[in-house]
Design an enzyme around this catalytic site. Structure first.
Site, PDB file in Angstrom:
ATOM      1  N   LYS A  37      -2.368 -10.087  12.866  1.00 35.44           N
ATOM      2  CA  LYS A  37      -1.846  -8.744  13.123  1.00 35.44           C
ATOM      3  C   LYS A  37      -2.310  -7.781  12.023  1.00 35.44           C
ATOM      4  O   LYS A  37      -2.037  -7.982  10.843  1.00 35.44           O
ATOM      5  CB  LYS A  37      -0.317  -8.783  13.166  1.00 35.44           C
ATOM      6  CG  LYS A  37       0.331  -7.434  13.435  1.00 35.44           C
ATOM      7  CD  LYS A  37       1.804  -7.593  13.734  1.00 35.44           C
ATOM      8  CE  LYS A  37       2.722  -7.475  12.560  1.00 35.44           C
ATOM      9  NZ  LYS A  37       2.721  -6.179  11.872  1.00 35.44           N
ATOM     10  N   THR A  73      -3.930  11.636  24.753  1.00 35.56           N
ATOM     11  CA  THR A  73      -4.413  11.081  23.473  1.00 35.56           C
ATOM     12  C   THR A  73      -4.199   9.570  23.428  1.00 35.56           C
ATOM     13  O   THR A  73      -5.063   8.816  22.972  1.00 35.56           O
ATOM     14  CB  THR A  73      -3.674  11.773  22.297  1.00 35.56           C
ATOM     15  OG1 THR A  73      -3.870  13.173  22.438  1.00 35.56           O
ATOM     16  CG2 THR A  73      -4.183  11.309  20.958  1.00 35.56           C
ATOM     17  N   ARG A 220       5.585 -12.520   5.100  1.00 35.44           N
ATOM     18  CA  ARG A 220       5.676 -12.974   3.708  1.00 35.44           C
ATOM     19  C   ARG A 220       6.059 -14.438   3.563  1.00 35.44           C
ATOM     20  O   ARG A 220       5.744 -15.056   2.548  1.00 35.44           O
ATOM     21  CB  ARG A 220       6.663 -12.080   2.959  1.00 35.44           C
ATOM     22  CG  ARG A 220       6.071 -10.714   2.653  1.00 35.44           C
ATOM     23  CD  ARG A 220       7.114  -9.698   2.308  1.00 35.44           C
ATOM     24  NE  ARG A 220       7.893  -9.313   3.478  1.00 35.44           N
ATOM     25  CZ  ARG A 220       8.876  -8.434   3.458  1.00 35.44           C
ATOM     26  NH1 ARG A 220       9.211  -7.849   2.323  1.00 35.44           N
ATOM     27  NH2 ARG A 220       9.526  -8.115   4.564  1.00 35.44           N
TER      28      ARG A 220
END
Ligand code: C5P
Length: 243
Positions: A37, A73, A220
């Site tokens: 990711k 967009t 983490r």
């Protein structure tokens, strides 16, 4: 669960400052991780360099840039995300059904043009940093936050998206309301032996999968582990173990 099925579900958040550190994580963990990711931190720093590196390693990548803009967009951005090879990306459900619908349209147009497999497009319902208090006092919305999460997930489904990003706490309710095929990717994952950091609504990898998570985001717990390979092997072992 066999190793191949576990690998498919594991998403590693490359939340690091330095491109070389990110590349090292990709190199060493590629055999164990299904999808890497790339979030805003790394993308704003190193953009296509890290994306191309992950692609060279033949791994999947998830561009976690949470699009939220006018439909036109978002449609064009989605097209370019697919052109650059993402297998997953996400948009904010609060951008509305039309914005989500054209995100998919733009993505599918690029798939056709560049002969790619359709990606998994996920919606972020409410950021976990938005509390009930912020919702009421700053966004002037008195809806219960859990109700809002479910309603936004329903909008994502109506728009044709594949699923949502949701904490372990919301997992079961989303699967119940939206059905088992509606994909849930769950961050806030902490094995019992790792530190909690700043995450509030955590689950272990195994409990999140038992509760129905299709993908779990490891951050983490792995990237700060002293021995990253040993940490990931331990996670595999825990998921494989019988209850
Ligand atoms: O290191 P840690 O496991 O906490 O990383 C979790 C990852 O999941 C980070 O990339 C974070 O941005 C992302 N995430 C999250 N909570 C959300 C959505 C995404 O923690 N609601």
């Amino acid at each position: 669960m066999i190793d191949k099925e576990i690998k498919k579900r594991l998403v590693l958040a490359l939340d690091v400052e330095d491109i070389n550190e990110a590349k090292e994580l990709v190199d060493s963990l590629n055999p164990y991780i299904g999808t890497f990711k790339v979030g805003l931190q790394l993308f704003c720093g190193y953009g296509l360099e890290i994306i191309n590196y992950i692609k060279e390693k033949n791994s999947n990548f998830f561009l976690d840039v949470k699009l939220h803009d006018i439909p036109n967009t978002v449609e064009k951005a989605s097209y370019n995300i697919i052109k650059n090879g993402a297998n997953f990306f996400n948009v904010h459900a609060t951008g509305g059904i039309e914005m989500m619908r054209v995100a998919k349209k733009g993505a599918l147009e690029a798939c056709e043009k560049y002969n790619k497999k359709p990606p998994i497009i996920l919606a972020v319902t409410m950021l976990t940093s938005i509390s009930q208090e912020i919702l009421e006092n700053e966004l002037l919305n008195n809806t219960n936050i859990e109700t809002l999460v479910i309603e936004l997930a329903k909008n994502a489904k109506k728009a044709g998206l594949d699923g949502v990003v949701a904490s372990a706490r919301e997992l079961k309710a989303i699967k119940k309301e939206l059905g088992n095929d509606f994909i849930v990717l769950t961050p806030g994952i902490r094995p019992s032996w790792s530190v909690v950091d700043d995450q509030k609504r955590i689950a272990t990898p195994k409990s999140a999968i038992i509760d129905g998570a299709d993908y779990i985001v490891l951050g983490r717990a792995i990237t700060k582990a002293h021995d990253k390979i040993e940490a990931i092997k331990k996670i595999y072992q825990e998921i494989k173990e019988e209850n």
